[in-house]
Design a protein around this motif. Sequence first.
Motif, PDB file in Angstrom:
ATOM      1  N   LEU A  76       0.821  -1.210   0.000  1.00 58.74           N
ATOM      2  CA  LEU A  76       0.000   0.000   0.000  1.00 58.74           C
ATOM      3  C   LEU A  76       0.857   1.262   0.000  1.00 58.74           C
ATOM      4  N   ARG A  77       2.085   1.155   0.472  1.00 57.16           N
ATOM      5  CA  ARG A  77       3.019   2.276   0.384  1.00 57.16           C
ATOM      6  C   ARG A  77       3.502   2.480  -1.050  1.00 57.16           C
ATOM      7  N   ILE A  78       3.582   1.400  -1.789  1.00 55.67           N
ATOM      8  CA  ILE A  78       4.026   1.454  -3.185  1.00 55.67           C
ATOM      9  C   ILE A  78       2.911   1.941  -4.107  1.00 55.67           C
ATOM     10  N   LYS A  79       1.681   1.593  -3.797  1.00 55.75           N
ATOM     11  CA  LYS A  79       0.543   1.804  -4.691  1.00 55.75           C
ATOM     12  C   LYS A  79       0.421   3.213  -5.264  1.00 55.75           C
ATOM     13  N   PRO A  80       0.584   4.296  -4.475  1.00 48.12           N
ATOM     14  CA  PRO A  80       0.387   5.640  -5.044  1.00 48.12           C
ATOM     15  C   PRO A  80       1.399   6.033  -6.120  1.00 48.12           C
ATOM     16  N   PHE A  81       2.501   5.290  -6.210  1.00 46.12           N
ATOM     17  CA  PHE A  81       3.585   5.699  -7.097  1.00 46.12           C
ATOM     18  C   PHE A  81       3.693   4.851  -8.372  1.00 46.12           C
ATOM     19  N   VAL A  82       2.839   3.843  -8.517  1.00 46.71           N
ATOM     20  CA  VAL A  82       2.948   2.946  -9.675  1.00 46.71           C
ATOM     21  C   VAL A  82       1.632   2.915 -10.440  1.00 46.71           C
ATOM     22  N   SER A  83       1.683   2.408 -11.656  1.00 50.59           N
ATOM     23  CA  SER A  83       0.475   2.281 -12.467  1.00 50.59           C
ATOM     24  C   SER A  83      -0.395   1.157 -11.925  1.00 50.59           C
ATOM     25  N   TYR A  91       0.842  -2.240 -10.122  1.00 46.79           N
ATOM     26  CA  TYR A  91       0.328  -2.586  -8.787  1.00 46.79           C
ATOM     27  C   TYR A  91      -0.319  -3.970  -8.795  1.00 46.79           C
ATOM     28  N   ASN A  92      -1.137  -4.268  -9.804  1.00 47.05           N
ATOM     29  CA  ASN A  92      -1.807  -5.567  -9.879  1.00 47.05           C
ATOM     30  C   ASN A  92      -0.802  -6.697 -10.037  1.00 47.05           C
ATOM     31  N   TYR A  93       0.266  -6.425 -10.796  1.00 51.42           N
ATOM     32  CA  TYR A  93       1.316  -7.439 -10.959  1.00 51.42           C
ATOM     33  C   TYR A  93       1.949  -7.748  -9.608  1.00 51.42           C
ATOM     34  N   LEU A  94       2.299  -6.693  -8.864  1.00 49.08           N
ATOM     35  CA  LEU A  94       2.919  -6.888  -7.555  1.00 49.08           C
ATOM     36  C   LEU A  94       1.947  -7.553  -6.584  1.00 49.08           C
ATOM     37  N   LYS A  95       0.687  -7.190  -6.666  1.00 53.65           N
ATOM     38  CA  LYS A  95      -0.323  -7.779  -5.789  1.00 53.65           C
ATOM     39  C   LYS A  95      -0.437  -9.280  -6.026  1.00 53.65           C
ATOM     40  N   ASP A  96      -0.378  -9.697  -7.301  1.00 52.60           N
ATOM     41  CA  ASP A  96      -0.421 -11.116  -7.618  1.00 52.60           C
ATOM     42  C   ASP A  96       0.850 -11.829  -7.147  1.00 52.60           C
ATOM     43  N   MET A  97       1.985 -11.146  -7.302  1.00 49.92           N
ATOM     44  CA  MET A  97       3.269 -11.753  -6.957  1.00 49.92           C
ATOM     45  C   MET A  97       3.478 -11.843  -5.451  1.00 49.92           C
ATOM     46  N   PRO A 152       1.056 -11.933  -2.471  1.00 46.30           N
ATOM     47  CA  PRO A 152      -0.304 -11.951  -1.913  1.00 46.30           C
ATOM     48  C   PRO A 152      -0.375 -11.529  -0.448  1.00 46.30           C
ATOM     49  N   ASP A 153       0.761 -11.594   0.268  1.00 48.09           N
ATOM     50  CA  ASP A 153       0.742 -11.143   1.661  1.00 48.09           C
ATOM     51  C   ASP A 153       0.941  -9.639   1.768  1.00 48.09           C
ATOM     52  N   GLY A 154       1.160  -8.967   0.629  1.00 46.01           N
ATOM     53  CA  GLY A 154       1.283  -7.519   0.625  1.00 46.01           C
ATOM     54  C   GLY A 154       2.619  -6.986   1.092  1.00 46.01           C
ATOM     55  N   LEU A 155       3.611  -7.847   1.274  1.00 47.48           N
ATOM     56  CA  LEU A 155       4.939  -7.440   1.719  1.00 47.48           C
ATOM     57  C   LEU A 155       5.933  -7.652   0.582  1.00 47.48           C
ATOM     58  N   VAL A 156       6.586  -6.560   0.153  1.00 43.48           N
ATOM     59  CA  VAL A 156       7.370  -6.577  -1.085  1.00 43.48           C
ATOM     60  C   VAL A 156       8.839  -6.236  -0.791  1.00 43.48           C
ATOM     61  N   PRO A 157       9.747  -7.219  -0.785  1.00 43.34           N
ATOM     62  CA  PRO A 157      11.174  -6.918  -0.638  1.00 43.34           C
ATOM     63  C   PRO A 157      11.664  -6.069  -1.826  1.00 43.34           C
ATOM     64  N   THR A 158      12.260  -4.927  -1.519  1.00 44.25           N
ATOM     65  CA  THR A 158      12.529  -3.926  -2.551  1.00 44.25           C
ATOM     66  C   THR A 158      13.971  -3.428  -2.458  1.00 44.25           C
ATOM     67  N   ILE A 214      11.252  -1.721 -12.045  1.00 41.33           N
ATOM     68  CA  ILE A 214      10.694  -0.484 -12.576  1.00 41.33           C
ATOM     69  C   ILE A 214      11.672   0.654 -12.309  1.00 41.33           C
ATOM     70  N   GLN A 215      11.681   1.640 -13.205  1.00 44.84           N
ATOM     71  CA  GLN A 215      12.375   2.894 -12.903  1.00 44.84           C
ATOM     72  C   GLN A 215      11.337   3.862 -12.353  1.00 44.84           C
ATOM     73  N   ASN A 216      11.546   4.323 -11.136  1.00 44.23           N
ATOM     74  CA  ASN A 216      10.527   5.146 -10.497  1.00 44.23           C
ATOM     75  C   ASN A 216      11.192   6.040  -9.450  1.00 44.23           C
ATOM     76  N   LYS A 217      11.456   7.281  -9.855  1.00 46.73           N
ATOM     77  CA  LYS A 217      12.182   8.216  -8.990  1.00 46.73           C
ATOM     78  C   LYS A 217      11.357   8.608  -7.777  1.00 46.73           C
ATOM     79  N   GLN A 218      10.059   8.807  -7.961  1.00 42.63           N
ATOM     80  CA  GLN A 218       9.208   9.216  -6.839  1.00 42.63           C
ATOM     81  C   GLN A 218       9.107   8.131  -5.771  1.00 42.63           C
ATOM     82  N   LEU A 219       8.952   6.885  -6.205  1.00 48.46           N
ATOM     83  CA  LEU A 219       8.896   5.787  -5.244  1.00 48.46           C
ATOM     84  C   LEU A 219      10.225   5.674  -4.498  1.00 48.46           C
ATOM     85  N   ALA A 220      11.329   5.776  -5.215  1.00 46.04           N
ATOM     86  CA  ALA A 220      12.645   5.688  -4.583  1.00 46.04           C
ATOM     87  C   ALA A 220      12.828   6.796  -3.548  1.00 46.04           C
TER      88      ALA A 220
END
Length: 326
Positions: free
Chosen positions: A29-36, A40-46, A48-54, A96-102
């Motif tokens: 949910l922290r990532i969601k505002p910064f991605v398409s 987001y749906n791809y990450l959500k499928d990958m 499912p517990d909502g925790l994304v090592p980044t 992804i390349q994403n300056k705002q998320l970084a």
Amino acid sequence: MSRVILQPTGNKDAREHYVDTLVRPVDILRIKPFVSSEEYNYLKDMYPDGLVPTWGVTPGVNNVNANKWSKIQPADVTFFSANKILYSYGFVTFKIQNKQLAQNLWGFNIKGETWEYIYFLDEIREHDIQISLFNKVVDYAENYKVQGFAVLDEDKSESVLSYFGLHSETVIQPVSEVEYQNIIENFDWKDLDTEGKSKSRAEQGFLRTTLFRNKTTSNCGICGKEYPISFLVAAHIKKRSLCSKEEKLDFKNIIMPMCKFGCDDLFEKGYITILNGTVKSNGKTSTEALENYLNSIVGKKCDYWNESTVNYFEWHRHHHSLSKVR
């Protein structure tokens, strides 16, 4: 084929990032505002517990890191290093390349850069490898140290992955249908050298992609139970080694998911078969536990039995002399 990524974590920023977004994965949910929505749906499928090592890297001087990052693909393996030890690894799932998320995750370094070339990981494990051993495996100088972000070439990557036996069970290496066809039509499968092993993994990767796509869980085609895909195999209905090239290229109909908890072995060894879309037993039992397991799946419907697959199921039944099924 999968590549090996080297990521030093000796400086203060890297040590903090390792803890902040890998040891403690990022809430999706922290990532969601910064991605398409698609990302987001791809990450959500990958995840499912909502925790994304980044993880992420800065562009580097003259975009040197960005150019290396561009080579990264799903199923590549990242080794994290410090104090002459490769102390953990994880498999790349997406980038992804994403300056705002970084910026939101890590802020900026003293040069005013942020770690905008981002990639996400899974199956992170501790793995205590001395850099001296790594250097021998890849034929580096004895005193080599991991001092910067690096992506190894295919030969060195294969040497590392083969030596340590590191291949993802959940992340699938991208292989196109054209590449798969080329593998089947032109490669000598009796060749068991490094290239042969790499081609075999690529074939399996393509077949698993065909079955599972971006799913993290799926159902066994025999018992019908849902499992993480790491506990499912892309099983050939007709024994793969006895398939013609044309049958191997009929990949949409020759494979089905089977679980490692018994169904794959039972089907492979001919204890069960599919007749008119129903799981049957050939009566081969040796223990009470085996009989109980067979009884739990006999009579179940197989959704993979249809007019396009029936010939392969019939081959399997006759190959294992299952003319008397019950």
